[in-house]
Scaffold this motif. Sequence first.
Motif, PDB file in Angstrom:
ATOM      1  N   TYR A  11     -52.206  22.753 -35.386  1.00  0.00           N
ATOM      2  CA  TYR A  11     -52.919  23.086 -36.625  1.00  0.00           C
ATOM      3  C   TYR A  11     -54.331  23.607 -36.361  1.00  0.00           C
ATOM      4  CZ  TYR A  11     -55.803  21.783 -40.678  1.00  0.00           C
ATOM      5  OH  TYR A  11     -56.728  21.759 -41.679  1.00  0.00           O
ATOM      6  N   VAL A  12     -55.188  22.795 -35.775  1.00  0.00           N
ATOM      7  CA  VAL A  12     -56.566  23.216 -35.521  1.00  0.00           C
ATOM      8  C   VAL A  12     -56.601  24.345 -34.500  1.00  0.00           C
ATOM      9  CG1 VAL A  12     -58.822  22.500 -34.643  1.00  0.00           C
ATOM     10  CG2 VAL A  12     -57.536  20.969 -36.134  1.00  0.00           C
ATOM     11  N   GLY A  13     -55.787  24.233 -33.453  1.00  0.00           N
ATOM     12  CA  GLY A  13     -55.790  25.237 -32.405  1.00  0.00           C
ATOM     13  C   GLY A  13     -55.431  26.625 -32.899  1.00  0.00           C
ATOM     14  N   ARG A  18     -57.331  32.124 -33.924  1.00  0.00           N
ATOM     15  CA  ARG A  18     -57.552  33.306 -34.780  1.00  0.00           C
ATOM     16  C   ARG A  18     -59.040  33.609 -34.906  1.00  0.00           C
ATOM     17  NH1 ARG A  18     -53.533  30.528 -37.842  1.00  0.00           N
ATOM     18  NH2 ARG A  18     -51.499  31.572 -37.699  1.00  0.00           N
ATOM     19  N   PHE A  19     -59.838  32.568 -35.066  1.00  0.00           N
ATOM     20  CA  PHE A  19     -61.276  32.769 -35.233  1.00  0.00           C
ATOM     21  C   PHE A  19     -61.892  33.338 -33.954  1.00  0.00           C
ATOM     22  CE2 PHE A  19     -65.745  31.678 -35.439  1.00  0.00           C
ATOM     23  CZ  PHE A  19     -66.067  31.961 -36.754  1.00  0.00           C
ATOM     24  N   LEU A  20     -61.520  32.788 -32.807  1.00  0.00           N
ATOM     25  CA  LEU A  20     -62.068  33.285 -31.546  1.00  0.00           C
ATOM     26  C   LEU A  20     -61.679  34.740 -31.313  1.00  0.00           C
ATOM     27  CD1 LEU A  20     -61.433  30.191 -29.238  1.00  0.00           C
ATOM     28  CD2 LEU A  20     -63.650  31.015 -30.059  1.00  0.00           C
ATOM     29  N   VAL A  38     -49.862  32.772 -33.212  1.00  0.00           N
ATOM     30  CA  VAL A  38     -50.979  33.702 -33.378  1.00  0.00           C
ATOM     31  C   VAL A  38     -50.785  34.939 -32.509  1.00  0.00           C
ATOM     32  CG1 VAL A  38     -53.481  33.973 -33.269  1.00  0.00           C
ATOM     33  CG2 VAL A  38     -52.501  31.747 -33.864  1.00  0.00           C
ATOM     34  N   ALA A  39     -50.700  36.100 -33.144  1.00  0.00           N
ATOM     35  CA  ALA A  39     -50.574  37.363 -32.415  1.00  0.00           C
ATOM     36  C   ALA A  39     -51.868  37.657 -31.668  1.00  0.00           C
ATOM     37  CB  ALA A  39     -50.260  38.503 -33.384  1.00  0.00           C
ATOM     38  N   GLY A  40     -51.742  38.175 -30.458  1.00  0.00           N
ATOM     39  CA  GLY A  40     -52.911  38.503 -29.657  1.00  0.00           C
ATOM     40  C   GLY A  40     -53.328  37.407 -28.704  1.00  0.00           C
ATOM     41  N   VAL A  41     -52.680  36.245 -28.795  1.00  0.00           N
ATOM     42  CA  VAL A  41     -52.976  35.124 -27.911  1.00  0.00           C
ATOM     43  C   VAL A  41     -51.984  35.117 -26.746  1.00  0.00           C
ATOM     44  CG1 VAL A  41     -52.909  32.603 -27.715  1.00  0.00           C
ATOM     45  CG2 VAL A  41     -54.022  33.656 -29.673  1.00  0.00           C
ATOM     46  N   PHE A 177     -65.132   9.029 -47.379  1.00  0.00           N
ATOM     47  CA  PHE A 177     -64.799  10.067 -46.403  1.00  0.00           C
ATOM     48  C   PHE A 177     -65.623  11.317 -46.682  1.00  0.00           C
ATOM     49  CE2 PHE A 177     -61.209   7.293 -46.948  1.00  0.00           C
ATOM     50  CZ  PHE A 177     -60.756   7.077 -45.662  1.00  0.00           C
ATOM     51  N   ARG A 178     -65.789  12.129 -45.632  1.00  0.00           N
ATOM     52  CA  ARG A 178     -66.532  13.379 -45.783  1.00  0.00           C
ATOM     53  C   ARG A 178     -65.735  14.486 -45.080  1.00  0.00           C
ATOM     54  NH1 ARG A 178     -72.627  13.356 -46.789  1.00  0.00           N
ATOM     55  NH2 ARG A 178     -73.056  15.539 -47.209  1.00  0.00           N
ATOM     56  N   PRO A 179     -64.632  14.940 -45.681  1.00  0.00           N
ATOM     57  CA  PRO A 179     -63.746  15.907 -45.023  1.00  0.00           C
ATOM     58  C   PRO A 179     -64.391  17.267 -44.826  1.00  0.00           C
ATOM     59  CG  PRO A 179     -63.093  15.559 -47.317  1.00  0.00           C
ATOM     60  CD  PRO A 179     -64.153  14.546 -47.022  1.00  0.00           C
ATOM     61  N   ILE A 180     -63.949  17.960 -43.775  1.00  0.00           N
ATOM     62  CA  ILE A 180     -64.515  19.257 -43.410  1.00  0.00           C
ATOM     63  C   ILE A 180     -63.409  20.302 -43.349  1.00  0.00           C
ATOM     64  CG2 ILE A 180     -64.381  18.647 -40.943  1.00  0.00           C
ATOM     65  CD1 ILE A 180     -66.858  20.460 -40.518  1.00  0.00           C
ATOM     66  N   TRP A 181     -63.724  21.505 -43.805  1.00  0.00           N
ATOM     67  CA  TRP A 181     -62.787  22.623 -43.817  1.00  0.00           C
ATOM     68  C   TRP A 181     -62.507  23.085 -42.390  1.00  0.00           C
ATOM     69  CZ3 TRP A 181     -64.417  28.255 -44.023  1.00  0.00           C
ATOM     70  CH2 TRP A 181     -63.285  29.101 -44.155  1.00  0.00           C
ATOM     71  N   VAL A 182     -61.233  23.402 -42.116  1.00  0.00           N
ATOM     72  CA  VAL A 182     -60.831  23.810 -40.771  1.00  0.00           C
ATOM     73  C   VAL A 182     -61.555  25.079 -40.324  1.00  0.00           C
ATOM     74  CG1 VAL A 182     -58.818  25.161 -41.526  1.00  0.00           C
ATOM     75  CG2 VAL A 182     -58.830  24.110 -39.252  1.00  0.00           C
ATOM     76  N   GLY A 183     -61.902  25.948 -41.262  1.00  0.00           N
ATOM     77  CA  GLY A 183     -62.653  27.154 -40.907  1.00  0.00           C
ATOM     78  C   GLY A 183     -64.031  26.825 -40.380  1.00  0.00           C
ATOM     79  N   ASP A 184     -64.656  25.792 -40.941  1.00  0.00           N
ATOM     80  CA  ASP A 184     -65.963  25.360 -40.426  1.00  0.00           C
ATOM     81  C   ASP A 184     -65.830  24.718 -39.053  1.00  0.00           C
ATOM     82  OD1 ASP A 184     -67.661  26.227 -42.474  1.00  0.00           O
ATOM     83  OD2 ASP A 184     -67.241  24.470 -43.704  1.00  0.00           O
TER      84      ASP A 184
END
Length: 299
Positions: A11-13, A18-20, A38-41, A177-184
Amino acid sequence: MRVLLVGGSGYVGSHLARFLLSQGHQVTVASRRGEGPVAGVRYVVADAARGEGLDEATAGQEALIYLVGIIRERGDQTFREAHVEGVRHSLRAAQRAGLRRFVHMSALGASRGTGIRYFETKAEGEELVQSSGLDWTILRPSLIFGQGDEFFGKILRGLVAAPLPFIPLIGDGGFVFRPIWVGDVAAAFAQALERPSTLYRSYNLVGPKEYTLRELLLLVRDALGSKKPLLSIPLALMDRLVPLISPLPFSPITLDQYRQLKRGNTADPTYMRQAFSLEERPLEVELPHLLGVRRRAGA
């Protein structure tokens, strides 16, 4: 930069890969299956827990990001194998390859003496990283939400959608709890690679707002269009019930997860904000999307 993600097919990876790529990095993902979405990996086969395939994976890389993590033990997938032995083998492979930059995904709350094996093994993994002699950074995310996540998309959704006339609530649901978005989270990892100021430091990654467990359940309930009431299950009863059902393969919660929920999961975002430039997207924006529901007109 040529970046190796160990355990980057999940999930996170996948979000991070994609972001990298979008930032111009060359991404290799090492996982037991050697494949991903993920295409390109470039995907390669490696088993971090056993130390197999890591020398081949690290060859020619400039940075290694360790992402292997599990929230529930199944078969030979144990907290120790994922959070300690996998880290140990990855550090040694990086050292043999002459690879200096190592970024480690730990977890908010990781520490010794908690009695929670998830946190204990994450803390042990951190200690290995800190004593490695490499150029390390440790990031400790809180609950991570986004498309494909486990906690909101499966656990809380499952509690709301269960064939019961009520939604079970642990105690009064006051755990914070203080959840964080995966994009962040992805942005923080990418910026850690690029910012020398993050070397030899550990950061708690949290979202812009705190919620109680009760509030999180109500948000999921409302997003799914349910009208079922919440029913509080006394902690005294849960304390007796969870250890009995936890070993069962169909148990909705393990004893380790139950102890984590009762501790809550939050931290001050000040230090994180000084180090990283993040969007800090709120949960309410992503929740309908990750639950697979459409927003109502005017909502």
